[in-house]
Design a protein around this motif. Structure first.
Motif, PDB file in Angstrom:
ATOM      1  N   ARG A 139       0.839  -1.205   0.000  1.00 45.25           N
ATOM      2  CA  ARG A 139       0.000   0.000   0.000  1.00 45.25           C
ATOM      3  C   ARG A 139       0.878   1.260   0.000  1.00 45.25           C
ATOM      4  N   GLU A 140       1.959   1.242   0.757  1.00 47.51           N
ATOM      5  CA  GLU A 140       2.867   2.394   0.787  1.00 47.51           C
ATOM      6  C   GLU A 140       3.496   2.625  -0.590  1.00 47.51           C
ATOM      7  N   ILE A 142       2.189   1.778  -3.502  1.00 46.24           N
ATOM      8  CA  ILE A 142       1.121   2.284  -4.367  1.00 46.24           C
ATOM      9  C   ILE A 142       0.878   3.759  -4.083  1.00 46.24           C
ATOM     10  N   ASP A 143       0.760   4.112  -2.800  1.00 47.56           N
ATOM     11  CA  ASP A 143       0.509   5.512  -2.422  1.00 47.56           C
ATOM     12  C   ASP A 143       1.638   6.438  -2.863  1.00 47.56           C
ATOM     13  N   ALA A 144       2.872   5.925  -2.873  1.00 50.37           N
ATOM     14  CA  ALA A 144       4.028   6.732  -3.270  1.00 50.37           C
ATOM     15  C   ALA A 144       4.171   6.827  -4.782  1.00 50.37           C
ATOM     16  N   GLY A 145       3.341   6.090  -5.521  1.00 58.63           N
ATOM     17  CA  GLY A 145       3.415   6.102  -6.977  1.00 58.63           C
ATOM     18  C   GLY A 145       4.531   5.242  -7.530  1.00 58.63           C
ATOM     19  N   ALA A 146       5.163   4.450  -6.692  1.00 56.56           N
ATOM     20  CA  ALA A 146       6.301   3.623  -7.111  1.00 56.56           C
ATOM     21  C   ALA A 146       5.904   2.534  -8.108  1.00 56.56           C
ATOM     22  N   LEU A 147       4.624   2.202  -8.160  1.00 56.38           N
ATOM     23  CA  LEU A 147       4.164   1.144  -9.067  1.00 56.38           C
ATOM     24  C   LEU A 147       3.403   1.697 -10.263  1.00 56.38           C
ATOM     25  N   GLY A 148       3.377   3.009 -10.405  1.00 53.04           N
ATOM     26  CA  GLY A 148       2.650   3.617 -11.511  1.00 53.04           C
ATOM     27  C   GLY A 148       1.154   3.600 -11.250  1.00 53.04           C
ATOM     28  N   ASP A 149       0.393   3.840 -12.304  1.00 53.59           N
ATOM     29  CA  ASP A 149      -1.059   3.830 -12.179  1.00 53.59           C
ATOM     30  C   ASP A 149      -1.551   2.390 -12.139  1.00 53.59           C
ATOM     31  N   ILE A 150      -2.323   2.055 -11.152  1.00 61.19           N
ATOM     32  CA  ILE A 150      -2.900   0.718 -11.036  1.00 61.19           C
ATOM     33  C   ILE A 150      -4.188   0.709 -11.857  1.00 61.19           C
TER      34      ILE A 150
END
Length: 188
Positions: A139-140, A142-150
């Motif tokens: 979740r962290e 995802i929130d930081a944008g490290a995985l791009g747009d989900i």
């Protein structure tokens, strides 16, 4: 100077299978005093009560009336969750913890929420996996944008939807920020 906070009077309904462990965790928690447990099987109720030094009941209504608990933990068969939640709400408790699944049909889930909301009672359904290190780390990211747009999230459960699938659904909801669901595709 620190404030003295009274422990909450707690009771547990359902003493079979894994619920002895639930009772022990509740009894050991510093914010609660587990005063009683109930089960339709008197031997199960007495065994758990003895293990946590609480009173044993087979009659939930009697336990709620006598013990006047602040909180109730409901750890019973899936099809009993709604009736027991509503019964506890009607007894005037402050909070209810209910094992998952919440209910076996939407009408029962809605009735549970309505009963608790009408009385200002907090209702919690057991979905502890969102507290795990793996999901909180994801979740962290995802929130930081490290995985791009989900744009797609897919879940899998090894068991049935009520016992295991409910965790998969809740985990996906947590990872995606508990957003409103627009559509779902399922396959059996």
């Amino acid at each position: 100077m620190s404030a003295i906070v009274a422990r909450l009077n707690a009771v547990l309904i359902g003493c079979g299978n894994i619920n002895a462990g639930q009772a022990k965790l509740l009894a050991a928690h510093p914010d609660f005093e587990l005063t009683a447990v109930a089960d339709v099987n008197s031997a199960h109720a007495q065994a758990v009560a003895d293990a946590v030094q609480a009173k044993a009941y087979t009659d939930v209504a009697r336990m709620l009336a006598v013990e006047k608990p602040d909180t109730v933990s409901i750890c019973t068969a899936n099809d009993t969750h709604a009736a027991l939640t509503i019964q506890a709400a009607n007894a005037g408790v402050k909070g209810i913890y209910c094992e998952k699944p919440m209910a076996t049909c939407m009408a029962d889930a809605t009735a549970m929420v309505n009963a608790c909301t009408a009385r200002g009672i907090s209702l919690v359904i057991n979905h502890q996996r969102r507290l795990g290190a793996d999901l909180t780390a994801a979740r962290e990211l995802i929130d930081a944008g490290a995985l791009g747009d989900i744009i797609l999230a897919r879940g899998h459960c090894a068991g049935d939807i009520l016992s295991d699938g409910t965790h998969a659904i809740d985990s996906l909801q947590f990872l995606l920020g508990d957003q409103e669901i627009r559509w779902v595709f399922g396959q059996v």
